[in-house]
Write a protein that holds these residues in place. Structure first.
Motif, PDB file in Angstrom:
ATOM      1  N   CYS A  85     -18.795  12.144  31.427  1.00 55.46           N
ATOM      2  CA  CYS A  85     -18.173  12.261  32.746  1.00 55.46           C
ATOM      3  C   CYS A  85     -18.866  13.387  33.514  1.00 55.46           C
ATOM      4  O   CYS A  85     -18.940  14.513  33.030  1.00 55.46           O
ATOM      5  CB  CYS A  85     -16.678  12.543  32.620  1.00 55.46           C
ATOM      6  N   VAL A  86     -19.371  13.073  34.701  1.00 59.14           N
ATOM      7  CA  VAL A  86     -20.122  14.070  35.471  1.00 59.14           C
ATOM      8  C   VAL A  86     -19.299  14.657  36.616  1.00 59.14           C
ATOM      9  O   VAL A  86     -19.829  15.455  37.401  1.00 59.14           O
ATOM     10  CB  VAL A  86     -21.432  13.463  36.029  1.00 59.14           C
ATOM     11  N   LEU A  87     -18.028  14.285  36.733  1.00 56.98           N
ATOM     12  CA  LEU A  87     -17.168  14.901  37.741  1.00 56.98           C
ATOM     13  C   LEU A  87     -16.560  16.170  37.152  1.00 56.98           C
ATOM     14  O   LEU A  87     -15.460  16.192  36.600  1.00 56.98           O
ATOM     15  CB  LEU A  87     -16.080  13.935  38.202  1.00 56.98           C
ATOM     16  N   ALA A  88     -17.336  17.232  37.235  1.00 54.15           N
ATOM     17  CA  ALA A  88     -16.966  18.546  36.700  1.00 54.15           C
ATOM     18  C   ALA A  88     -17.595  19.587  37.606  1.00 54.15           C
ATOM     19  O   ALA A  88     -18.562  19.300  38.325  1.00 54.15           O
ATOM     20  CB  ALA A  88     -17.486  18.707  35.268  1.00 54.15           C
ATOM     21  N   PRO A  89     -17.069  20.807  37.622  1.00 54.82           N
ATOM     22  CA  PRO A  89     -17.716  21.865  38.416  1.00 54.82           C
ATOM     23  C   PRO A  89     -19.185  22.007  38.030  1.00 54.82           C
ATOM     24  O   PRO A  89     -19.557  21.826  36.863  1.00 54.82           O
ATOM     25  CB  PRO A  89     -16.910  23.114  38.040  1.00 54.82           C
ATOM     26  N   SER A  90     -20.012  22.330  39.005  1.00 56.52           N
ATOM     27  CA  SER A  90     -21.460  22.371  38.770  1.00 56.52           C
ATOM     28  C   SER A  90     -21.841  23.319  37.642  1.00 56.52           C
ATOM     29  O   SER A  90     -22.700  23.003  36.812  1.00 56.52           O
ATOM     30  CB  SER A  90     -22.187  22.771  40.064  1.00 56.52           C
ATOM     31  N   ASP A  91     -21.202  24.490  37.586  1.00 55.80           N
ATOM     32  CA  ASP A  91     -21.552  25.441  36.533  1.00 55.80           C
ATOM     33  C   ASP A  91     -21.097  24.941  35.161  1.00 55.80           C
ATOM     34  O   ASP A  91     -21.745  25.220  34.138  1.00 55.80           O
ATOM     35  CB  ASP A  91     -20.972  26.823  36.826  1.00 55.80           C
TER      36      ASP A  91
END
Length: 473
Positions: free
Chosen positions: A446-452
């Motif tokens: 899952c790539v919907l996470a804060p950038s850091d």
């Protein structure tokens, strides 16, 4: 569930062991056990809040005032949030979220808001509140439909054409409902596209095995990130019409289409724009939920389905299927906010728009850079996503690791994910959970996470992957 594909997808699933290992790793860290990481980072599911994304303020403000009505007089909350909460309390029995929902299919006011959203989305295509059923999550909603379709044994048992890969919960749901999973392969080298010849091939395999009655579509694709264009959707609709199949359209990620030049189209809109030959004939059930990328309120467990062209007797069954129980009230109020967000003249509109834009920008940029990062790693190939919240890269694992996994009695992608969790504290999903079979090993991210957060996950994955390759010369 029986399956026409080799192997039992239900037995191949590894959700429980992976979760147990994640919990054990977190517990051991809390108890002072020496680990090379401080915390477990879980991006195996489409749960953006678990990954660290912030909730939408307007949703939480409205729900807060609904749960604690004294906040209706709290001037620190935006006026439109308090007004919306007051309106929603007015459609709850006793003006309380703690009361039962009066119907088995959902609060009528919320059903009406859903239909208005659908009509705006689809350019004015008619939608009727009588065709809406609300329940506690898209999994529950889909299961209601699958139970309704279940019948027969052996050659007469209901079959459902199912994409491979598919959402990781789907094989279990088919098993629970007593249906036969009929796999059709998505074309990985074409960005996980749906291909008409493959649908016909899958249908031919059912002869003498089951009675196919439905086709399941995930658009945007879970976990592939593929988004169908109009031509592809029309082909599937014609296929369903010719073969007499019910279309089950999972459109939970309809709000997260970000591929350049990619258009977000619902199956219902395309169906009705194909003319009465299809719009009056094809049976369609579409699903949407609070787990969408914009809302991300997975834990609230709220969803709706819209049924088109179903027999009135069938529709009555669907609307009464949850009786004598009823869907919980609070998720329905969140659904109403999701389908009826602030408008430009509302005080909350600017903040709401900024938060949604931030989430979608983060998702789009994360998907692109994570795909590029993965494709730079030896032994990994990732198709770019055009929508949804997942990437689903292929692993080309060393033969020695594949053999080791066989000796341990697990799939090689499961072993990969287990070692990544144990060594780096990163939890990904194993592709076999989504129906992938040897030798095509995959992982789900899952790539919907804060950038850091994503930066840290990719750094840990990079270190682990290089060590793994070095350990199998």
């Amino acid at each position: 569930m029986s399956s026409l594909q080799e192997g039992d997808l239900d037995l191949r699933g590894t959700r429980a062991p992976s979760r147990l290992q994640a919990a054990r790793g977190t517990e051991e860290s809390a108890q002072g056990a020496e680990k090379p990481f401080q915390e477990v980072m879980d991006v195996s599911t489409g749960d953006p809040h678990r990954a660290g994304m912030k909730p939408v303020s307007f949703v939480r403000q409205v729900l807060a005032a609904c749960v604690y009505p004294k906040l209706l007089d709290e001037k620190s909350l935006p006026l439109d949030a308090r007004q919306r909460a007051n309106t929603l309390l007015g459609v709850c029995s006793g003006r309380s979220v703690g009361s039962y929902c009066a119907t088995a299919y959902g609060i009528p006011y919320v059903c009406k808001s859903v239909t208005e959203f659908i009509m705006r989305r689809d350019g004015g295509v008619s939608s009727n509140p009588e065709d809406i059923v609300i329940s506690s999550g898209s999994t529950k909603t889909l299961l209601i439909v699958l139970h309704l379709m279940a019948s027969g044994e052996g050659e007469t048992r209901t079959g459902v054409l199912t994409p491979m890969p598919c959402p990781h919960t789907l094989p279990t749901l088919l098993n629970m409902a007593g249906l036969t999973l009929v796999p059709y392969q998505l074309l990985e080298d074409q960005g996980w596209a749906v291909e008409l010849d493959e649908l016909h091939r899958a249908l031919r395999t059912t002869r003498g095995h089951c009675s196919p009655r439905a086709i399941y579509i995930s658009n945007p694709g879970n976990p592939t990130g593929h988004v169908q264009d109009r031509k592809s959707i029309e082909e599937v609709i014609r296929f369903a019409a010719t073969e007499g199949l019910v279309l089950l359209a999972d459109e939970v990620y309809q709000d997260s289409v970000y591929g350049q030049g990619t258009e977000s189209l619902s199956y219902k809109r395309v169906l009705f724009e194909m003319g009465k030959e299809y719009s009056k004939k094809v049976e369609l059930v579409s699903f949407h939920s609070l787990s969408s990328a914009c809302m991300g309120e997975c834990g609230l467990r709220g969803a709706y389905m819209e049924a088109v062209n179903l027999d009135p007797v069938v529709m009555k069954y669907l609307r009464d299927a949850q009786a004598p129980s009823s869907p919980p009230v609070l998720p329905q109020l969140a659904l109403e906010v999701m389908v009826n967000p602030p408008t430009p003249e509302d005080p909350s509109y600017k903040t709401y728009s900024q938060e949604i834009l931030h989430s979608m920008t983060t998702l789009s940029q994360n998907a692109q850079r994570a795909c590029e990062f993965l494709n730079d790693l030896s032994g990994i190939k990732c198709q770019p996503a055009r929508g949804g919240v997942f990437l689903f890269p292929r692993l080309h694992l060393p033969p020695q690791m594949v053999e080791e996994a066989k000796m341990l009695g697990v799939e090689a992608d499961v072993l990969y994910c287990q070692r990544l969790l144990e060594e780096e504290g990163v939890r990904l999903g194993a592709g076999c959970e989504n129906g992938q079979v040897d030798p095509n090993f995959h992982i789900r991210l899952c790539v919907l996470a804060p950038s850091d957060t994503l930066d840290e996950i990719l750094a840990r994955l990079h270190s682990f992957h290089l060590r793994l390759l070095e350990s199998f010369p």
